[in-house]
Design a protein around this motif. Structure first.
Motif, PDB file in Angstrom:
ATOM      1  N   GLY A   1      14.661   6.276  -6.008  1.00 58.90           N
ATOM      2  CA  GLY A   1      15.375   5.492  -6.536  1.00 58.90           C
ATOM      3  C   GLY A   1      14.584   4.107  -6.742  1.00 58.90           C
ATOM      4  N   ARG A   2      15.277   3.176  -7.305  1.00 58.27           N
ATOM      5  CA  ARG A   2      14.891   1.894  -7.581  1.00 58.27           C
ATOM      6  C   ARG A   2      15.347   1.171  -6.218  1.00 58.27           C
ATOM      7  NH1 ARG A   2      15.108  -0.061 -13.812  1.00 58.27           N
ATOM      8  NH2 ARG A   2      14.662   1.765 -14.615  1.00 58.27           N
ATOM      9  N   TYR A   3      14.396   0.162  -5.989  1.00 59.77           N
ATOM     10  CA  TYR A   3      14.768  -1.026  -5.039  1.00 59.77           C
ATOM     11  C   TYR A   3      13.891  -2.331  -5.301  1.00 59.77           C
ATOM     12  CZ  TYR A   3      10.129   0.466  -2.895  1.00 59.77           C
ATOM     13  OH  TYR A   3       8.657   0.170  -2.710  1.00 59.77           O
ATOM     14  N   PHE A   4      14.333  -3.273  -4.585  1.00 58.32           N
ATOM     15  CA  PHE A   4      13.823  -4.447  -4.714  1.00 58.32           C
ATOM     16  C   PHE A   4      13.267  -4.891  -3.365  1.00 58.32           C
ATOM     17  CE2 PHE A   4      14.337  -9.295  -4.288  1.00 58.32           C
ATOM     18  CZ  PHE A   4      13.130  -9.497  -5.450  1.00 58.32           C
ATOM     19  N   THR A   5      12.067  -5.518  -3.317  1.00 57.84           N
ATOM     20  CA  THR A   5      11.429  -5.625  -1.962  1.00 57.84           C
ATOM     21  C   THR A   5      10.515  -6.948  -2.188  1.00 57.84           C
ATOM     22  OG1 THR A   5      10.131  -5.176  -0.065  1.00 57.84           O
ATOM     23  CG2 THR A   5       9.312  -4.291  -2.194  1.00 57.84           C
ATOM     24  N   GLU A   6      10.565  -8.158  -1.131  1.00 59.53           N
ATOM     25  CA  GLU A   6       9.878  -9.147  -1.053  1.00 59.53           C
ATOM     26  C   GLU A   6       8.790  -8.966   0.047  1.00 59.53           C
ATOM     27  OE1 GLU A   6      12.573 -12.413  -3.464  1.00 59.53           O
ATOM     28  OE2 GLU A   6      12.173 -12.678  -1.092  1.00 59.53           O
ATOM     29  N   ARG A   7       8.879  -7.818   0.707  1.00 61.80           N
ATOM     30  CA  ARG A   7       8.103  -7.654   1.777  1.00 61.80           C
ATOM     31  C   ARG A   7       6.688  -7.126   1.563  1.00 61.80           C
ATOM     32  NH1 ARG A   7      11.147  -3.251   5.473  1.00 61.80           N
ATOM     33  NH2 ARG A   7       9.343  -3.983   7.033  1.00 61.80           N
ATOM     34  N   TYR A   8       5.769  -7.605   2.340  1.00 65.86           N
ATOM     35  CA  TYR A   8       4.356  -7.141   1.887  1.00 65.86           C
ATOM     36  C   TYR A   8       4.024  -5.983   2.665  1.00 65.86           C
ATOM     37  CZ  TYR A   8      -0.779  -7.487   2.320  1.00 65.86           C
ATOM     38  OH  TYR A   8      -2.191  -7.336   2.157  1.00 65.86           O
ATOM     39  N   TYR A   9       3.243  -5.061   1.605  1.00 72.76           N
ATOM     40  CA  TYR A   9       2.871  -3.964   2.100  1.00 72.76           C
ATOM     41  C   TYR A   9       1.148  -3.825   1.734  1.00 72.76           C
ATOM     42  CZ  TYR A   9       7.713  -2.600   2.678  1.00 72.76           C
ATOM     43  OH  TYR A   9       8.866  -2.571   3.304  1.00 72.76           O
ATOM     44  N   GLY A  10       0.417  -2.833   2.333  1.00 72.41           N
ATOM     45  CA  GLY A  10      -0.948  -2.767   1.869  1.00 72.41           C
ATOM     46  C   GLY A  10      -1.902  -3.143   2.934  1.00 72.41           C
ATOM     47  N   ALA A  11      -3.239  -2.740   2.559  1.00 66.60           N
ATOM     48  CA  ALA A  11      -4.399  -3.470   3.316  1.00 66.60           C
ATOM     49  C   ALA A  11      -4.592  -4.747   3.401  1.00 66.60           C
ATOM     50  CB  ALA A  11      -5.616  -2.854   2.953  1.00 66.60           C
ATOM     51  N   PHE A  12      -4.900  -5.139   4.482  1.00 68.56           N
ATOM     52  CA  PHE A  12      -5.430  -6.643   4.765  1.00 68.56           C
ATOM     53  C   PHE A  12      -6.536  -6.700   5.454  1.00 68.56           C
ATOM     54  CE2 PHE A  12      -2.571  -5.651   8.269  1.00 68.56           C
ATOM     55  CZ  PHE A  12      -3.363  -6.330   9.349  1.00 68.56           C
ATOM     56  N   GLU A  13      -7.114  -8.085   5.284  1.00 69.55           N
ATOM     57  CA  GLU A  13      -8.475  -8.534   5.935  1.00 69.55           C
ATOM     58  C   GLU A  13      -8.461  -9.864   6.106  1.00 69.55           C
ATOM     59  OE1 GLU A  13     -12.954  -8.259   5.301  1.00 69.55           O
ATOM     60  OE2 GLU A  13     -12.083  -6.509   5.754  1.00 69.55           O
ATOM     61  N   ARG A  14      -8.623 -10.590   7.164  1.00 68.77           N
ATOM     62  CA  ARG A  14      -8.844 -11.894   7.455  1.00 68.77           C
ATOM     63  C   ARG A  14      -9.806 -12.149   8.224  1.00 68.77           C
ATOM     64  NH1 ARG A  14      -4.725 -16.152   7.310  1.00 68.77           N
ATOM     65  NH2 ARG A  14      -6.228 -17.995   6.828  1.00 68.77           N
ATOM     66  N   GLN A  15     -10.605 -13.050   7.732  1.00 70.72           N
ATOM     67  CA  GLN A  15     -12.006 -13.601   8.259  1.00 70.72           C
ATOM     68  C   GLN A  15     -11.756 -14.888   8.983  1.00 70.72           C
ATOM     69  OE1 GLN A  15     -15.124 -12.200   5.455  1.00 70.72           O
ATOM     70  NE2 GLN A  15     -15.264 -10.124   6.559  1.00 70.72           N
ATOM     71  N   ILE A  16     -12.434 -15.310  10.097  1.00 76.57           N
ATOM     72  CA  ILE A  16     -12.238 -16.460  10.578  1.00 76.57           C
ATOM     73  C   ILE A  16     -13.648 -16.660  11.085  1.00 76.57           C
ATOM     74  CG2 ILE A  16     -11.107 -17.913  12.391  1.00 76.57           C
ATOM     75  CD1 ILE A  16      -8.747 -15.640  11.917  1.00 76.57           C
ATOM     76  N   PRO A  17     -14.402 -17.815  10.449  1.00 78.38           N
ATOM     77  CA  PRO A  17     -15.565 -18.304  11.157  1.00 78.38           C
ATOM     78  C   PRO A  17     -15.474 -18.781  12.536  1.00 78.38           C
ATOM     79  CG  PRO A  17     -15.086 -19.592   9.358  1.00 78.38           C
ATOM     80  CD  PRO A  17     -13.931 -18.605   9.498  1.00 78.38           C
ATOM     81  N   LEU A  18     -16.369 -18.380  13.252  1.00 76.07           N
ATOM     82  CA  LEU A  18     -16.379 -19.006  14.793  1.00 76.07           C
ATOM     83  C   LEU A  18     -17.627 -19.462  14.921  1.00 76.07           C
ATOM     84  CD1 LEU A  18     -15.437 -15.690  16.368  1.00 76.07           C
ATOM     85  CD2 LEU A  18     -14.025 -17.605  15.888  1.00 76.07           C
ATOM     86  N   GLU A  19     -17.772 -20.552  15.956  1.00 78.87           N
ATOM     87  CA  GLU A  19     -18.952 -21.225  16.311  1.00 78.87           C
ATOM     88  C   GLU A  19     -18.892 -21.628  17.884  1.00 78.87           C
ATOM     89  OE1 GLU A  19     -21.110 -25.493  15.119  1.00 78.87           O
ATOM     90  OE2 GLU A  19     -20.361 -24.059  13.153  1.00 78.87           O
ATOM     91  N   GLY A  20     -20.047 -21.292  18.434  1.00 79.22           N
ATOM     92  CA  GLY A  20     -20.041 -21.788  19.801  1.00 79.22           C
ATOM     93  C   GLY A  20     -19.235 -20.763  20.904  1.00 79.22           C
TER      94      GLY A  20
END
Length: 163
Positions: free
Chosen positions: A107-126
């Motif tokens: 059936g049909r539906y409406f969504t605002e939720r996030y689905y799928g692959a994700f990747e977040r990179q955060i630079p680190l120092e020290g």
């Protein structure tokens, strides 16, 4: 705004009419939302995606720092520690995983939720990368890294502990 205003179709499966009476401010609001949705959706497949990821990326992260530790927390609602991978490589903390859709496709539906692959990179120092620890509780990932004067190079996968 009523809940039915969020659903883009009516029971006859056609686009729902806006309203019987014309409201120019409501129309402007909807068109501006549509414009921004279209613009940011266009960045997903372009070369600008890495630039946009840091600003509009998911998951949202929070960084806190003391004299002895750097702590990174990420909100990952609906996921478990098995859905997430955390690693440190060459001064970059990477959080990646996938959130799978819960629907079976009928059936049909409406969504605002996030689905799928994700990747977040955060630079680190020290930080001492080999002493990094990660935990996952109530949909929140917490990565704790002790500070150091000499960051270590190489790749190290960090096991996620549950409480």
């Amino acid at each position: 705004m009523a809940f039915r205003d969020l659903i883009p179709w009516s029971k006859s499966q056609e686009l729902a009419p806006v309203r019987d009476s014309f409201d120019p401010f409501l129309t402007l609001h909807r068109e501006m939302n549509r414009l921004f949705d279209d613009v940011f959706r266009g960045f997903a497949g372009s070369t600008l995606s890495p630039l946009m990821e840091g600003r509009f990326g998911w998951p949202k992260v929070e960084l806190s720092e003391t004299d002895k530790r750097l702590t990174v927390t990420a909100e990952l609602p609906g996921l478990t520690e098995k859905d997430v991978e955390v690693e440190v490589a060459n001064g970059v903390l990477t959080v990646r995983g996938e959130k799978k859709a819960e629907r079976n496709g009928e059936g049909r539906y409406f969504t605002e939720r996030y689905y799928g692959a994700f990747e977040r990179q955060i630079p680190l120092e020290g930080v001492e990368e080999d002493k990094a620890e990660a935990s996952f509780k109530n949909g929140v990932l917490t990565v704790s890294l002790p500070k150091s004067d000499k960051p270590r190079e190489g790749v190290r996968r960090i096991a996620i502990n549950t409480h």
